[in-house]
Structure formats: structure tokens, C-alpha cells
Design a protein around this motif. Sequence first.
Motif, PDB file in Angstrom:
ATOM      1  N   SER A 207      67.427 102.335 -29.808  1.00 39.64           N
ATOM      2  CA  SER A 207      68.005 103.300 -30.737  1.00 39.64           C
ATOM      3  C   SER A 207      68.181 104.630 -30.020  1.00 39.64           C
ATOM      4  O   SER A 207      67.217 105.193 -29.524  1.00 39.64           O
ATOM      5  CB  SER A 207      67.106 103.491 -31.959  1.00 39.64           C
ATOM      6  OG  SER A 207      67.069 102.324 -32.735  1.00 39.64           O
ATOM      7  N   ARG A 208      69.385 105.107 -29.947  1.00 38.99           N
ATOM      8  CA  ARG A 208      69.647 106.449 -29.426  1.00 38.99           C
ATOM      9  C   ARG A 208      70.607 107.091 -30.403  1.00 38.99           C
ATOM     10  O   ARG A 208      71.813 106.975 -30.277  1.00 38.99           O
ATOM     11  CB  ARG A 208      70.260 106.356 -28.022  1.00 38.99           C
ATOM     12  CG  ARG A 208      70.296 107.696 -27.317  1.00 38.99           C
ATOM     13  CD  ARG A 208      70.764 107.534 -25.900  1.00 38.99           C
ATOM     14  NE  ARG A 208      71.974 108.293 -25.658  1.00 38.99           N
ATOM     15  CZ  ARG A 208      72.666 108.236 -24.532  1.00 38.99           C
ATOM     16  NH1 ARG A 208      72.285 107.453 -23.573  1.00 38.99           N
ATOM     17  NH2 ARG A 208      73.739 108.950 -24.382  1.00 38.99           N
ATOM     18  N   ASN A 209      70.032 107.696 -31.414  1.00 40.62           N
ATOM     19  CA  ASN A 209      70.814 108.198 -32.523  1.00 40.62           C
ATOM     20  C   ASN A 209      70.303 109.571 -32.932  1.00 40.62           C
ATOM     21  O   ASN A 209      70.004 110.396 -32.067  1.00 40.62           O
ATOM     22  CB  ASN A 209      70.732 107.197 -33.682  1.00 40.62           C
ATOM     23  CG  ASN A 209      71.448 105.899 -33.377  1.00 40.62           C
ATOM     24  OD1 ASN A 209      72.659 105.825 -33.495  1.00 40.62           O
ATOM     25  ND2 ASN A 209      70.711 104.863 -32.981  1.00 40.62           N
ATOM     26  N   ARG A 210      70.179 109.800 -34.233  1.00 39.96           N
ATOM     27  CA  ARG A 210      69.632 111.063 -34.737  1.00 39.96           C
ATOM     28  C   ARG A 210      68.495 110.755 -35.715  1.00 39.96           C
ATOM     29  O   ARG A 210      68.390 111.334 -36.782  1.00 39.96           O
ATOM     30  CB  ARG A 210      70.740 111.893 -35.395  1.00 39.96           C
ATOM     31  CG  ARG A 210      71.788 112.370 -34.396  1.00 39.96           C
ATOM     32  CD  ARG A 210      72.809 113.316 -35.019  1.00 39.96           C
ATOM     33  NE  ARG A 210      73.690 112.618 -35.949  1.00 39.96           N
ATOM     34  CZ  ARG A 210      73.824 112.925 -37.225  1.00 39.96           C
ATOM     35  NH1 ARG A 210      73.116 113.887 -37.755  1.00 39.96           N
ATOM     36  NH2 ARG A 210      74.663 112.266 -37.995  1.00 39.96           N
ATOM     37  N   LEU A 263      60.784 107.292 -24.389  1.00 37.27           N
ATOM     38  CA  LEU A 263      60.727 108.263 -25.484  1.00 37.27           C
ATOM     39  C   LEU A 263      61.245 109.618 -25.017  1.00 37.27           C
ATOM     40  O   LEU A 263      60.838 110.669 -25.522  1.00 37.27           O
ATOM     41  CB  LEU A 263      59.290 108.390 -25.998  1.00 37.27           C
ATOM     42  CG  LEU A 263      58.604 107.089 -26.428  1.00 37.27           C
ATOM     43  CD1 LEU A 263      57.184 107.360 -26.881  1.00 37.27           C
ATOM     44  CD2 LEU A 263      59.381 106.387 -27.526  1.00 37.27           C
ATOM     45  N   ASN A 264      62.131 109.590 -24.041  1.00 36.88           N
ATOM     46  CA  ASN A 264      62.669 110.821 -23.460  1.00 36.88           C
ATOM     47  C   ASN A 264      63.302 111.739 -24.496  1.00 36.88           C
ATOM     48  O   ASN A 264      63.921 111.287 -25.465  1.00 36.88           O
ATOM     49  CB  ASN A 264      63.750 110.487 -22.422  1.00 36.88           C
ATOM     50  CG  ASN A 264      63.159 110.061 -21.098  1.00 36.88           C
ATOM     51  OD1 ASN A 264      61.950 110.069 -20.913  1.00 36.88           O
ATOM     52  ND2 ASN A 264      64.008 109.687 -20.156  1.00 36.88           N
ATOM     53  N   ASN A 265      63.194 113.046 -24.231  1.00 35.67           N
ATOM     54  CA  ASN A 265      63.993 114.055 -24.919  1.00 35.67           C
ATOM     55  C   ASN A 265      63.844 114.004 -26.434  1.00 35.67           C
ATOM     56  O   ASN A 265      64.810 113.938 -27.171  1.00 35.67           O
ATOM     57  CB  ASN A 265      65.469 113.884 -24.522  1.00 35.67           C
ATOM     58  CG  ASN A 265      66.263 115.152 -24.775  1.00 35.67           C
ATOM     59  OD1 ASN A 265      65.691 116.226 -24.924  1.00 35.67           O
ATOM     60  ND2 ASN A 265      67.564 115.037 -24.832  1.00 35.67           N
ATOM     61  N   ASN A 266      62.593 114.025 -26.872  1.00 38.33           N
ATOM     62  CA  ASN A 266      62.293 114.131 -28.292  1.00 38.33           C
ATOM     63  C   ASN A 266      61.489 115.400 -28.523  1.00 38.33           C
ATOM     64  O   ASN A 266      61.617 116.371 -27.780  1.00 38.33           O
ATOM     65  CB  ASN A 266      61.540 112.887 -28.760  1.00 38.33           C
ATOM     66  CG  ASN A 266      62.460 111.696 -28.929  1.00 38.33           C
ATOM     67  OD1 ASN A 266      63.174 111.591 -29.907  1.00 38.33           O
ATOM     68  ND2 ASN A 266      62.443 110.772 -27.967  1.00 38.33           N
ATOM     69  N   LEU A 287      58.610 109.617 -20.578  1.00 40.00           N
ATOM     70  CA  LEU A 287      58.230 110.573 -21.626  1.00 40.00           C
ATOM     71  C   LEU A 287      58.794 111.952 -21.325  1.00 40.00           C
ATOM     72  O   LEU A 287      58.297 112.968 -21.817  1.00 40.00           O
ATOM     73  CB  LEU A 287      56.698 110.648 -21.720  1.00 40.00           C
ATOM     74  CG  LEU A 287      55.964 109.318 -21.930  1.00 40.00           C
ATOM     75  CD1 LEU A 287      54.467 109.531 -21.923  1.00 40.00           C
ATOM     76  CD2 LEU A 287      56.408 108.662 -23.225  1.00 40.00           C
ATOM     77  N   TRP A 288      59.827 112.007 -20.555  1.00 35.23           N
ATOM     78  CA  TRP A 288      60.434 113.256 -20.086  1.00 35.23           C
ATOM     79  C   TRP A 288      60.961 114.093 -21.242  1.00 35.23           C
ATOM     80  O   TRP A 288      61.481 113.592 -22.230  1.00 35.23           O
ATOM     81  CB  TRP A 288      61.566 112.890 -19.122  1.00 35.23           C
ATOM     82  CG  TRP A 288      62.468 114.009 -18.728  1.00 35.23           C
ATOM     83  CD1 TRP A 288      62.300 114.869 -17.690  1.00 35.23           C
ATOM     84  CD2 TRP A 288      63.698 114.380 -19.348  1.00 35.23           C
ATOM     85  NE1 TRP A 288      63.336 115.758 -17.620  1.00 35.23           N
ATOM     86  CE2 TRP A 288      64.218 115.482 -18.636  1.00 35.23           C
ATOM     87  CE3 TRP A 288      64.412 113.908 -20.438  1.00 35.23           C
ATOM     88  CZ2 TRP A 288      65.411 116.108 -18.984  1.00 35.23           C
ATOM     89  CZ3 TRP A 288      65.602 114.533 -20.788  1.00 35.23           C
ATOM     90  CH2 TRP A 288      66.091 115.617 -20.063  1.00 35.23           C
ATOM     91  N   ASP A 316      57.422 108.736 -15.717  1.00 30.69           N
ATOM     92  CA  ASP A 316      58.160 109.998 -15.713  1.00 30.69           C
ATOM     93  C   ASP A 316      57.708 110.818 -16.915  1.00 30.69           C
ATOM     94  O   ASP A 316      58.073 110.537 -18.049  1.00 30.69           O
ATOM     95  CB  ASP A 316      59.666 109.732 -15.786  1.00 30.69           C
ATOM     96  CG  ASP A 316      60.493 111.018 -15.691  1.00 30.69           C
ATOM     97  OD1 ASP A 316      59.884 112.106 -15.708  1.00 30.69           O
ATOM     98  OD2 ASP A 316      61.724 110.928 -15.610  1.00 30.69           O
ATOM     99  N   VAL A 317      56.886 111.827 -16.645  1.00 31.25           N
ATOM    100  CA  VAL A 317      56.412 112.705 -17.719  1.00 31.25           C
ATOM    101  C   VAL A 317      56.794 114.150 -17.401  1.00 31.25           C
ATOM    102  O   VAL A 317      56.109 115.087 -17.801  1.00 31.25           O
ATOM    103  CB  VAL A 317      54.886 112.569 -17.929  1.00 31.25           C
ATOM    104  CG1 VAL A 317      54.541 111.203 -18.464  1.00 31.25           C
ATOM    105  CG2 VAL A 317      54.130 112.839 -16.638  1.00 31.25           C
ATOM    106  N   GLY A 318      57.898 114.318 -16.701  1.00 29.87           N
ATOM    107  CA  GLY A 318      58.374 115.652 -16.355  1.00 29.87           C
ATOM    108  C   GLY A 318      58.816 116.455 -17.572  1.00 29.87           C
ATOM    109  O   GLY A 318      59.108 115.906 -18.635  1.00 29.87           O
ATOM    110  N   ILE A 319      58.866 117.762 -17.392  1.00 24.40           N
ATOM    111  CA  ILE A 319      59.314 118.700 -18.427  1.00 24.40           C
ATOM    112  C   ILE A 319      58.526 118.515 -19.719  1.00 24.40           C
ATOM    113  O   ILE A 319      59.033 118.171 -20.775  1.00 24.40           O
ATOM    114  CB  ILE A 319      60.834 118.600 -18.679  1.00 24.40           C
ATOM    115  CG1 ILE A 319      61.607 118.564 -17.354  1.00 24.40           C
ATOM    116  CG2 ILE A 319      61.321 119.773 -19.516  1.00 24.40           C
ATOM    117  CD1 ILE A 319      63.102 118.516 -17.493  1.00 24.40           C
TER     118      ILE A 319
END
Length: 390
Positions: A207-210, A263-266, A287-288, A316-319
Motif C-alpha cells: 500500500s502506497r497511498n494516503r 515503513l519509509n516516509n511516515n 524505516l527511513w 535503513d533507519v536514516g533521517i
Amino acid sequence: MELQSMSLWAFWLFLLLSSMHVLRFFGSAANFSNETDYLALLHFKHLTTEDPLNSLSSWNHTLHFCHWQGVTCGGRLHPQRVTALNLTGQKLVGPISPFIRNLTFLRRIELANNSFNGRIPEEMGQLLRLRFLGLDDNKFTGEIPANLTRCSELQLLYLVRNQLIGSIPTELGSLSKLTVLALGINNLIENIPPSLGNLSSLTLLLSRNRLEGNIPDDLSQLVRLNILGIRENELSLLFGVNQFTRPIPVSLSNASGLALVNLNNNSFSGSVPLDFGNLKNLSRLRLWGNELAIGKGSDLGFLDSLINCISLQLPDVGINNLSGLLPNSIGNLSTQLNELSLDNNMIFGSIPSGIRNLICLTVVNLGYNFLTGRIPIGVGMLNKVEQLEQ
């Protein structure tokens, strides 16, 4: 309105004439039952407004419809009934005919990579033998028809890259045989329905939605799940009129088959669950771009637990806002690790010498932290490294 009525009248006249032709075409009344499939396919073609590759040119009276391009017939008892429709990548444009419901022996519909538009017909829910529905990479609008849940044999559902709106139907949780659910890159909103936790055979959820709300604990019941992708949504934990912090559910670690967690960019906050180490098959942890941290200088404890993930290739847990010393245990992570990304956090101290054990590393990204000291000599032994940022 008058023009529409004339157009509809003209089409029904066309079907009447076609029906008369079918009697001659099949040669006997015994085969007349196949007219249902024949006319349904003709209506599908009639609603197709563009066919630049002439993919439907064979759909005419000179060939039996079982020999039309993209049409497969079969079955021991019903050899002349349509069982599959595959027109993938033919650049077709137009809505899907509601008369597709009459192709009652259909098991596969593959219409990916076209420009079909309009709503996904509710009538598809009448295809009780359907096992595969591939409508990805089109321009479908409207909501996902809850009626699809009547297709109790459905195993694979691909709706990626359309313009679908609304919520994920709760009713999808009743499709007990579903193994693939791909809903990415649409405009879906609201919560992930907990009912998806009932899909015991599910192996893929994208799922990549809103979406918003919480990741239901019920998803931890999906012991065969190997990919969880909920990238670029707005996930939070909502109760009534309040909005509390948004932790990553520890219960996800019970989905023991997970190989990829994205779970990127949440807007996740709190700590990275230590129990992720229970995911023995985990190969990629992304988890970026969140707000992960508990602010006590001990946010990196999860790295100790990841030692148990013997197939891990990429954490990847950057930013984020992670702070603390890089633990010496980092050298005990999987030797399959090829990328280590902890950039843009508040990590301090020096790089542990044990990093030399990660012999497959190609990317080491520790930039924009508060690291001090020298780069360990052992880093020079990592002869596959192509990118090193400190």
C-alpha cells in the motif's frame, strides 16, 4: 440523451444480428449456449475506444471466439467456454463492459499495462470461478468494489497504479484464499481494515497511498506474510478526537515470515521495536524518514536484536532522531549485509572496529551524525565498499 438512446438501440440491433449469425456460426442449437460468451466478448470490444495495436482485429465472425487474440477456452466438460482473458500491454483504452459477468467460467483476467478507465465493474463480483484479477497499470477510478469479495476463489488481486479512491473494503478480509493483495500507488485513504488479518494465506501486502490510522495488530496473524510495504502514508494512532503518538506495533514481530518491512516516509515515533529480531527471514528493514527516537541516548538497542536476522541485507533507519553510541554488536550483524544506512540521526562516539566483519558491505552511510575518532583500519578490508560516508 436522445443520441445516447439511439446509440444504445444501434448496439442492441448489432447484438441481435450477431445472435442470428451465431446460430449459423456454431451450426447447431446444441452449441447455442456458447452465445453468452461470444456476445459478452463483442460488448467488451464495442466499449474499447482505442486499439492502436489492432489487438482485437481477430475478434470477428470469421474465427471462433476461442481463437481470438487474448482469449483462452478450456475445461473438460465445457471446452468452448472462456476461461482466461489476457490482453496485457496492448495499449487498449475504454471502460470494462459490465457484461463481463456473463463469462462465468473465467478464472484469469489479465488486463495490466493498458489505459482502461472508468470504474471497476461491480459485475466482476459475479465471476465465482475467478482466481486471478490483474488490473494494474491502468486508469481505473472510483472505489474498489466490495462486490469482488463474492469471488471466493480469488487468489491474486493486482490493482497497483490506478486512480482508485476511498477506503480498502473491510470485506476483503473474507477472501480466505487470497495470497497476493497489491493496492499500491492509488489514492486510498482511511485505515487499514483489521479484517485483513484474517487472510491467513497472504504473502504480499503493498500500500502506497494516503492511509491513516494505525497498523492493526491483527496483521501479526499473517504468519506467511513476507512483504509489508506501507510506504508514504500518514499512519498515526487515533482514538476519538485525540491524536496520540504513533509507535510501530511490536506485534508485527509475530508475523514470522516477514522478509521485507518498508515503513519509509511516515510519521512513526517512539522506539524501533526490539522484537524485530524475531523476524528470522528479515532481509530488508526500511524505516527511513520517520521520527523514531525515545530521547534517552539508547535508541540503537534494536541493532543488537537484528543479530538474529541471519539473512539481513539492508537496515535503513536514516533521517530519524535516533541517538546513542553505535554498539560493538554491529560487527555481529549478518555477513550478507550489503548496505548499512544510519545517516541523518544523532549518533555519537566512534565507529566500532567490528564493522570489518561485514565483508559484503557495498554502502556504508553514517553521514550527518556526531561521530568522532578515526575510521577503523578494518574498514580498509571491506574491498566491496563503493560508498562510504561518515
